[in-house]
Motif scaffolding. Sequence first.
Motif: not given
Length: 213
Positions: A140-169
């Motif tokens: 965490v740095t002073a700028e919101l949601d910025h700051g040195p990145i430790v790790i990232q995870a990527a997931v696919p976005v599916l054609a029938d995704d809703t906000e809820a299904t994507l959020a859960a994934r």
Amino acid sequence: MTRIVVLISGRGSNLRAIVDAGRVQRWPAQVVAVISDRDDAAGLRFAREHGIATEVVDRARFASRAEFDAALAATVDARAPDLLLLAGFMRILDAAFVQRHAGRMLNVHPSLLPAFTGLHTHRRALDAGCKLAGATVHFVTAELDHGPIVIQAAVPVLADDTEATLAARVLAQEHVIYPLAVRWFVEGALRIDGGIVRHADGAPQWRFAGVPG
Ligand code: GRF
């Protein structure tokens, strides 16, 4: 023993993932307190049930933002944390607080930063037609949601995704990468150089999660 303090505002599923991983993997670390700005945060209950001290610093009880900030800082400092974790904490921290904990405060954000800082990340990813979404753990740095990145995870976005299904994934991946990032910190394996975080032994700081079936 690394003293960990976790700040939450709600559900606390990342808190749970971290506490569980720490206990199962026997990290030389302990979550010594969970602090919430809301007394109805479900994560507080989990903490109490697991013998972790809890505190509530309710914004509504303070006349000004400055008084709230001071009370929050004092509550955190009283626990003398070596590591401070933001886990769904919905308040913006003041710059002095962030500065004081620089290099020992982590956050999880439900997007592949630097895309989609702020709120409603899944809605915005869907609206933009993104084919990948994900989550980021960062210092965490002073700028919101910025700051040195430790790790990232990527997931696919599916054609029938809703906000809820994507959020859960994405959330399922948060529960993998946040405990891992905390474990790396506790092990002293993270190096920050020029705003770039590297794992001392070269462990992969990314993860791709497919969709079952
Ligand atoms: C997570 O999606 C996290 O990325 C965001 O807020 C949510 C918190 O969820 N910052 P929980 O309280 O950990 O379940």
